[in-house]
Design a protein around this motif. Structure first.
Motif, PDB file in Angstrom:
ATOM      1  N   HIS A 161       0.750  -1.251   0.061  1.00 22.14           N
ATOM      2  CA  HIS A 161      -0.134  -0.010   0.135  1.00 22.14           C
ATOM      3  C   HIS A 161       0.810   1.313   0.013  1.00 22.14           C
ATOM      4  CE1 HIS A 161      -4.104   1.833   1.526  1.00 22.14           C
ATOM      5  NE2 HIS A 161      -3.369   2.632   0.615  1.00 22.14           N
TER       6      HIS A 161
ATOM      7  N   HIS B 296       1.416   4.380  -2.748  1.00 28.27           N
ATOM      8  CA  HIS B 296       1.549   5.760  -2.554  1.00 28.27           C
ATOM      9  C   HIS B 296       2.922   6.484  -3.118  1.00 28.27           C
ATOM     10  CE1 HIS B 296      -1.945   6.649   0.255  1.00 28.27           C
ATOM     11  NE2 HIS B 296      -2.211   5.274  -0.363  1.00 28.27           N
TER      12      HIS B 296
ATOM     13  N   LEU C  22      -5.909  10.364  -4.846  1.00 25.96           N
ATOM     14  CA  LEU C  22      -6.386   8.961  -5.098  1.00 25.96           C
ATOM     15  C   LEU C  22      -7.812   8.751  -4.386  1.00 25.96           C
ATOM     16  CD1 LEU C  22      -3.084   6.904  -3.170  1.00 25.96           C
ATOM     17  CD2 LEU C  22      -3.663   7.348  -5.797  1.00 25.96           C
TER      18      LEU C  22
ATOM     19  N   ASP D 272      -6.556   9.084   3.051  1.00 21.41           N
ATOM     20  CA  ASP D 272      -6.420   7.642   2.964  1.00 21.41           C
ATOM     21  C   ASP D 272      -7.002   6.781   4.201  1.00 21.41           C
ATOM     22  OD1 ASP D 272      -4.830   5.505   1.010  1.00 21.41           O
ATOM     23  OD2 ASP D 272      -4.591   5.011   3.244  1.00 21.41           O
TER      24      ASP D 272
ATOM     25  N   HIS E 169      -0.449   1.627   6.755  1.00 19.63           N
ATOM     26  CA  HIS E 169       0.991   1.790   5.985  1.00 19.63           C
ATOM     27  C   HIS E 169       2.081   1.600   6.677  1.00 19.63           C
ATOM     28  CE1 HIS E 169      -0.732   3.772   2.394  1.00 19.63           C
ATOM     29  NE2 HIS E 169      -1.590   4.103   3.164  1.00 19.63           N
TER      30      HIS E 169
HETATM   31 ZN   LIG Z   1      -3.874   4.346  -0.184  1.00 15.28          ZN
END
Ligand SMILES: [Zn+2]
Length: 237
Positions: A101, A105, A179, A203, A207
């Motif tokens: 993920h 990004h 996104l 988001d 992460h």
């Molecule tokens: Zn994301």
């Protein structure tokens, strides 16, 4: 979403809680959870729930969002409202998804900043990643160059920070929504994933804390998918 624990701590691997709802016998809602539900093109968490009263084990096969709740599909019937459970994430799977993920990004940030290309979607599994880019003509050399720049950025080991911004404040900065597809308009606070000094996005996912945890991003192939769309596959090592 205070009871969605992964939002504030992506590294939480186990927790204890209470069953709050059961539907169709195998779909469990918990008072709080660290299991990430399928969403934003990222696959779901799996793991284990152990009922404290009798140590009976229930495997979590799928986690999804239904009617605003996080629902955990378990492999057998028996859990009841009020049951106390210990929960364990399948950490290898989750950590790999976190690395993918954050890698997505990084790629989105590089292709946007360096080449003015917009990422329009992504699909991330523990085996490989896919990003879709708005690119008028296929240019594999440019894609490979972007991947090299992404790996240079990873070498710098930038920190990845999570914080919240009011919607009002966030709306002033359209780059936060590169996104973001279909964010609800009534939301008051946005969660921001910020690769420090490089790329910040609204988001809701999990992460890694710093870029080196990703490892190396490897370009696999690119396919034409419609007039503007190039579909790029990658893996991490
Ligand atoms: Zn994301």
């Amino acid at each position: 979403m205070k009871n969605w624990l992964y939002m504030d701590d992506s590294y939480l691997k186990e927790f204890e809680t209470i069953v709050k709802g059961v539907s169709n016998e195998k779909f469990i809602i918990l008072e709080k959870t660290a299991f990430f539900p399928k969403g934003g093109g990222v696959e779901w968490d799996t793991g284990l729930m152990i009922r404290k009263s009798d140590n009976k084990e229930f495997k979590v096969k799928f986690t999804g969002k239904f009617d605003g709740n996080i629902s955990h599909e378990v492999d057998q019937v028996g859990l009841q409202i009020g049951d106390e459970v210990k929960c364990f994430l399948d950490w290898d799977r989750r950590y790999t998804l976190m690395r993918y993920h954050t890698a997505a990004h990084v790629l989105s940030g590089v292709f946007n900043r360096e080449y003015d290309l917009i990422m329009t979607g992504n699909q991330l599994t523990p085996e490989k990643g896919r990003i879709d880019m708005n690119m008028p003509e296929m240019n594999v050399d440019l894609i490979k160059e972007g991947f090299a720049k992404a790996n240079d950025l990873i070498e710098k080991d930038l920190l990845v920070e999570i914080y919240y911004k009011s919607m009002e404040e966030a709306k002033k900065d359209s780059t936060l929504f590169k996104l973001a597809i279909g964010f609800p308009h009534d939301i008051k606070e946005l969660r921001i994933v910020d690769i420090k000094g490089y790329d910040a996005q609204a988001d809701g996912g999990c992460h890694v804390k710093s870029l080196k945890e990703i490892g190396k991003i490897v370009f696999l192939e690119a396919k034409n998918k419609g007039k503007q769309n190039r579909r790029v596959y990658f893996k991490i090592e």
